[in-house]
Design an enzyme around this catalytic site. Sequence first.
Site, short mmCIF file in Angstrom:
data_model
loop_
_atom_site.label_atom_id
_atom_site.label_comp_id
_atom_site.label_asym_id
_atom_site.label_seq_id
_atom_site.Cartn_x
_atom_site.Cartn_y
_atom_site.Cartn_z
N GLY A 45 0.84 -1.18 0.00
CA GLY A 45 0.00 0.00 0.00
C GLY A 45 0.88 1.24 0.00
O GLY A 45 2.03 1.20 0.42
N GLN A 50 2.78 9.93 1.62
CA GLN A 50 4.09 9.26 1.59
C GLN A 50 4.93 9.67 0.39
O GLN A 50 6.11 9.40 0.36
CB GLN A 50 3.90 7.74 1.60
CG GLN A 50 3.33 7.22 2.90
CD GLN A 50 3.21 5.73 2.88
OE1 GLN A 50 2.22 5.19 2.38
NE2 GLN A 50 4.22 5.06 3.38
N CYS A 94 6.19 0.04 7.43
CA CYS A 94 5.74 1.18 6.64
C CYS A 94 6.90 1.65 5.78
O CYS A 94 8.03 1.75 6.25
CB CYS A 94 5.28 2.30 7.58
SG CYS A 94 4.73 3.78 6.73
N LEU A 95 6.63 1.95 4.51
CA LEU A 95 7.68 2.40 3.61
C LEU A 95 8.29 3.72 4.06
O LEU A 95 9.46 4.00 3.77
CB LEU A 95 7.14 2.52 2.18
CG LEU A 95 6.63 1.23 1.56
CD1 LEU A 95 6.04 1.49 0.18
CD2 LEU A 95 7.72 0.18 1.50
N HIS A 136 -4.29 0.85 7.52
CA HIS A 136 -2.95 1.44 7.62
C HIS A 136 -2.83 2.63 6.67
O HIS A 136 -2.38 3.71 7.07
CB HIS A 136 -1.90 0.37 7.28
CG HIS A 136 -0.49 0.87 7.31
ND1 HIS A 136 0.38 0.54 8.32
CD2 HIS A 136 0.20 1.68 6.46
CE1 HIS A 136 1.54 1.13 8.09
NE2 HIS A 136 1.46 1.83 6.96
N GLU A 137 -3.26 2.47 5.42
CA GLU A 137 -3.17 3.55 4.44
C GLU A 137 -4.15 4.67 4.77
O GLU A 137 -3.84 5.86 4.61
CB GLU A 137 -3.39 3.03 3.02
CG GLU A 137 -2.39 1.99 2.57
CD GLU A 137 -0.94 2.38 2.78
OE1 GLU A 137 -0.58 3.57 2.62
OE2 GLU A 137 -0.13 1.49 3.09
N HIS A 140 -2.77 7.03 7.16
CA HIS A 140 -1.87 8.01 6.53
C HIS A 140 -2.63 9.25 6.08
O HIS A 140 -2.17 10.37 6.29
CB HIS A 140 -1.14 7.42 5.32
CG HIS A 140 0.10 6.67 5.66
ND1 HIS A 140 1.19 7.25 6.28
CD2 HIS A 140 0.44 5.38 5.47
CE1 HIS A 140 2.14 6.35 6.44
NE2 HIS A 140 1.70 5.20 5.97
#
Length: 185
Positions: A45, A50, A94-95, A136-137, A140
């Site tokens: 995701g 991000q 997480c990226l 999760h996304e 963000h």
Amino acid sequence: MKLPIVAYGDPVLKKVCSPIEKDYPNLNELIANMWETMYNASGVGLAAPQVGLPIRLFVVDTGEGDDEPRYKKVFINAQILEETGEPWGFTEGCLSIPEIREEVFRKPNVLISYYDENWEQHKEEVSGFAARVIQHEYDHIEGKLFTEKINMLRKQLIKGKLDKITKGEVHPDYKMKFPRQNKKR
């Protein structure tokens, strides 16, 4: 085009994102770039903050799993309407927060309203791993990070690692932009 992923500590990751309109400039190109960026970083995701954009847009692709079918979608102006079920723990990463993985408890089912890339509106119930990735996304675009959902002791134990991320003292195998460093890596 692969975009640099914004690292922990950048203020854009803490902003509640704004909805967008159908005529948002170069939206299809942005979505394509987000897919390419996410796949290049081996993510499941990626949310617009991000990549430095405080807008309500994220993409999800859970890939092929043993227990669940692939779930791949674009979410524009998403709103989680309901989260249900008994929370379950799962180690998340997480990226934007490379090299840190922690157990996070989330509910297994979500009811979400969103527009897809063709501006068709959907209201959908999602469960399992796909629901977790969506949550999760979604966090963000609400200005929240998974590290806010872990217990206080774990937060204290990873504080030094988080500080290193903001300074760019990590070496992920994808392009990143660090808040306390002027260059991309």
